[in-house]
Design an enzyme around this catalytic site. Structure first.
Site, PDB file in Angstrom:
ATOM      1  N   GLU A 431       0.779  -1.245   0.000  1.00 59.94           N
ATOM      2  CA  GLU A 431       0.000   0.000   0.000  1.00 59.94           C
ATOM      3  C   GLU A 431       0.805   1.286   0.000  1.00 59.94           C
ATOM      4  O   GLU A 431       0.219   2.382  -0.049  1.00 59.94           O
ATOM      5  CB  GLU A 431      -1.003   0.022   1.179  1.00 59.94           C
ATOM      6  CG  GLU A 431      -2.017  -1.102   1.100  1.00 59.94           C
ATOM      7  CD  GLU A 431      -3.147  -0.993   2.105  1.00 59.94           C
ATOM      8  OE1 GLU A 431      -4.190  -1.646   1.899  1.00 59.94           O
ATOM      9  OE2 GLU A 431      -2.991  -0.270   3.107  1.00 59.94           O
ATOM     10  N   ASN A 432       2.134   1.228  -0.002  1.00 53.98           N
ATOM     11  CA  ASN A 432       2.900   2.475   0.123  1.00 53.98           C
ATOM     12  C   ASN A 432       2.809   3.355  -1.123  1.00 53.98           C
ATOM     13  O   ASN A 432       2.681   4.589  -1.005  1.00 53.98           O
ATOM     14  CB  ASN A 432       4.365   2.155   0.424  1.00 53.98           C
ATOM     15  CG  ASN A 432       4.528   1.465   1.759  1.00 53.98           C
ATOM     16  OD1 ASN A 432       3.642   1.476   2.598  1.00 53.98           O
ATOM     17  ND2 ASN A 432       5.677   0.826   1.963  1.00 53.98           N
TER      18      ASN A 432
END
Length: 813
Positions: A431-432
């Site tokens: 998710e970064n």
């Protein structure tokens, strides 16, 4: 020949005011628990009472004696140190570490030899006196805060400095986990004595090319003497190559044809065939065996179709040139204290996943590169593995002292996991790439500093390309393939579907048809006994202090309540809340999977968040923190079955989607019944259907005014309730004592919706073989309850042991 000496067992643990025996492998928390020095952190809010443990420095120590023969070299080998450690032998610093995810090797030959009797000038280590071995651990907070202050703070999803240290991020707490920051010798430790040379690394990359296996083999050696070496390569004791390593060379790489092997296949596509790979290192001049490597491996070819099409970019996994519908689950560490994990526990959990129809496990990026046993069991079971590199939900600094650790960690683990055919893809982060802008991190303090794309888009793919070109790499999950598209686009590659649950009702899953759903889920509390064992509140209420402490999601109970509102009246009791939230979790996940599966291969698969928990908590898991099945587990077994039916909205009407994930066509007569609220049949249609292998077929449903529709094909059945009928079920429940437990017979004279038997309400160790069951008028079924003790048939009459929806809503319990 190499000689090893295990250093596991009893050590000594010292800290401020602490001096006690310790177990290695282990960690400080488990040692303190065993000694009765801290309360159980899983009970009530004891997590807060033990927070001091993670803030202290600790020392593990023991006496060490080399009991093996005289060798050129003796190494001290740690398979895992958590995390910031200084290792000393008799007060001399041997080495230091700053990474939980790496193995470490230190040459202690000279220190072992010092003061021992031996030939003049000897540099070899033989049997000598005792040495004092100490491992000093600095608090992970101390190191993380030091690096944060050095490099500058950066945004993340949780108020802890986990991105500034190479340690299991979930130790610092998550929206399903406690903050229990560990330290200790968490994996095995040993001495290794060897002479002339040893196999430093062996990296076998097995692929399959239609009728023959291919083995890309790299063997690196470490030397103490400059002698010519030879490596024999065997598959199941059949020699396939002899490789010469001239004096002065430090390794060899070769590509070998391996005819006559059967490919490894995932569940549902053939056998997961494995072969024992052996590499024997010898000295050429006298044929002395110096070292030996053995590992089960397999031959298969994998790629991910990420080609463009008319609606976006595909994401379809192919194994051995066959497209695979991914029926996956996300895996978090199965214990907040990972040193407690055993092969037996891994096997239990992974077999449970396979038994639920799962064919892929995603190892999530806030956890671990798991133990060797995890991947070996996935190999044996035919479970595909998607492995995240360990970056999750944060901006990660790309400078030193973090960068070199990332490089070493990636190289170590790509090499270590390369033999496993179950491992099919490397993923750069969780998710970064998405959250950097979606969560506004770029506009927060520190958001203008380095934040990780250099790892995900450059460094990590380069490591994989060099060391493991047989497996596809993904930059992140979610990731659309390039910055040309929003990272979490439903039209391009992988998507995480979290608007539903966080802000929207689960029926909104039907609003999108992503190319691949790598995360989605819905919360529910754990099994009743798991909740009661962890929370001593009296009375126990959904919002009582202990229950809320074991709910780590932001506004988690609020989301549970808002999720119930469109579908049910407000629960009248805690027991009703528990039942209805479990039911809502099942309905939500079923809605998503059945909708997306009906769009195969446009949607290449789903990975449910999540399979497991690491402590007792309200979460998205199918198996709770005590190892008990939530009803979701049984729903997964249904929606991930090889063949199934689902009724879906299409083009203003409804269709029956016939889901066939088998290698052969599915032929039969599809029966569609329209029924009234009491279950009486209003209309029937019967249609011959044939659904091709690995495909979905749609059959329109005639529009008839009715309360619900039932579709049946063979043993498969699907319901679609147009309203929400909950008449009196006319439910009769009887039990027969049988060897090992009870057989519980359910019989309905009316429509009995969502009958649930909660076995832990009978006995804490009791289990049952089904979750929610719906019976039509006149139908019966038998639930099998099993336990390690004799059970009383009358126990099924206790409140909430057996519940149906109408009774739960009407309070007739």
């Amino acid at each position: 020949m190499k000689h090893t000496q295990d250093l596991g067992g009893t050590w000594n643990l010292r800290g401020i005011g602490v001096d006690l025996p310790a177990a290695v492998p282990g960690c400080v928390h488990t040692d303190l628990l065993a000694a009765g020095r801290i309360p159980d952190p899983f009970l009530d809010d004891n997590e807060l009472a033990v927070a001091w443990v993670g803030r202290q420095d600790w020392t593990y120590s023991r006496d060490l004696t080399w009991d093996g023969p005289e060798c050129d070299r003796v190494d001290l080998v740690f398979e895992g140190l958590d995390t910031v450690a200084r290792i000393e032998l008799d007060g001399t610093v041997v080495g230091s570490t700053r990474n939980m995810h790496r193995a470490y090797r230190f040459d202690i030959t000279a220190l072992l030899s010092a003061g021992s009797a031996g030939p003049a000038g000897s540099q070899s280590a033989g049997v000598g006196g005792s040495r004092a071995l100490s491992v000093h651990f600095t608090s992970a907070y101390t190191e993380a805060e030091r690096v944060r202050d050095l490099l500058g703070d950066r945004p993340n999803a949780y108020p802890e400095p986990f991105q500034f240290i190479r340690k299991m991020a979930a130790s610092f707490g998550w929206d399903w986990g406690p903050t229990l920051v560990t330290a200790g010798i968490w994996r095995p430790v040993r001495l290794e004595g060897w002479s002339t040379a040893r196999l430093a690394t062996v990296r076998p990359l097995g692929t399959y090319d239609r009728e023959s296996g291919k083995l890309d083999l790299t063997a690196d050696v470490e030397r103490t003497r400059d002698r010519a070496l030879r490596a024999r390569v065997l598959i199941d004791d059949r020699e396939i190559a002899v490789l010469d390593i001239p004096a002065g060379e430090t390794g060899v790489r070769t590509e070998l044809d391996v005819p006559g092997v059967t490919p490894w296949n995932p569940i549902g596509y053939g056998d997961p065939q494995l072969y024992m790979l052996t590499v024997v290192l010898t000295a050429v001049d006298d044929d002395t065996e110096l070292d030996r490597y053995q590992q089960l491996t397999g031959f298969r070819t994998v790629h991910i179709d990420r080609s463009p099409d008319e609606t976006g970019t595909r994401f379809v996994v192919h194994v051995n040139d066959q497209p695979v519908l991914v029926k996956g689950v996300n895996w978090i560490p199965d214990d907040i204290f990972p040193s407690r994990m055993t092969r037996e526990r891994y096997e239990l959990r992974l077999r449970q996943a396979a038994d639920a129809g799962v064919n892929l496990i995603r190892v999530w990026g806030g956890g671990l590169y798991e133990d060797r046993a995890f991947y070996e069991l996935c190999d044996e079971l035919g479970l595909l593995v998607w492995q995240d590199f360990l970056f999750a939900c944060a901006c990660y600094p790309e400078e030193e002292p973090i960068r070199s650790e990332v490089v070493a960690e990636a190289r170590d683990n790509v090499t270590r996991l390369s033999p496993h055919p179950s491992l099919i893809t490397w993923n750069g982060n969780n998710e970064n790439l998405w959250l950097y802008e979606a969560s506004g991190w770029n506009n927060e303090p520190g958001g203008d500093l380095t934040w990780g794309p250099g790892y995900y888009l450059d460094l990590l793919p380069a490591v994989v390309a060099e060391l493991d070109p047989t497996r596809p790499y993904q930059a992140g999950s979610p990731w659309s393939g390039s910055w040309e598209h929003e990272p979490n686009s439903p039209d391009h590659q992988t998507m995480h579907s979290w608007e539903v649950w966080n802000r929207e009702d689960y029926l909104n899953y039907r609003d999108t048809t992503p190319r691949f759903v790598a995360e989605f889920g819905w919360q529910a509390p754990p099994a009743w006994t798991t909740l009661r064992d962890a929370v001593s509140d009296e009375p126990l209420l959904p919002d009582s202090p202990g229950v809320l402490h074991h709910q780590k999601a932001e506004d988690g109970n609020g989301k549970l309540a808002r999720g119930l509102e469109p579908h049910f009246p407000a629960p009248a009791s805690t027991e009703a809340w528990h039942y209805l939230t479990q039911l809502n979790q099942v309905r939500a996940v079923r809605t998503g999977i059945e909708h997306w599966r009906s769009h195969w291969p446009h949607t290449g698969g789903t990975i449910v968040w999540q399979l497991n928990d690491l402590w007792p908590v309200t979460s998205w898991a199918a198996i709770d923190g005590a190892g008990r099945f939530k009803p979701l587990y049984f729903a997964l077994r249904s929606v991930y079955a090889g063949r199934g039916l689902t009724i879906q909205p299409r083009d203003g009407g409804h269709v029956v989607a016939v889901l066939n994930d088998h290698a052969s066509p599915w032929t039969g007569e599809l029966r569609i019944e329209h029924r009234d609220a009491g279950g009486a049949v209003l209309a029937v249609s019967v249609t011959p259907v044939t659904t091709a292998a690995r495909s979905v077929a749609l059959t329109p449903i005639d529009e008839v005014e009715a309360a619900f529709v039932v579709a049946t094909l063979g043993d498969a059945r699907a319901f679609h309730f147009i309203g929400d009928p909950t008449p009196d079920a006319g439910l009769t429940v009887t039990a027969e004592v049988v060897p090992g437990g009870l057989d519980v017979r359910l019989h309905a004279t009316g429509l009995a919706r969502d009958i649930l038997l909660q076995p832990d309400r009978i006995h804490p160790e009791a289990v049952v073989d089904q979750g929610f069951v719906t019976l039509l008028p006149g139908e019966s079924t038998v639930l099998h309850v099993r336990a390690p003790v004799d059970l009383d048939a009358a126990s099924i009459k206790s409140p909430w042991v057996v519940t149906d929806l109408a009774s739960a809503l009407q309070g007739n319990l």
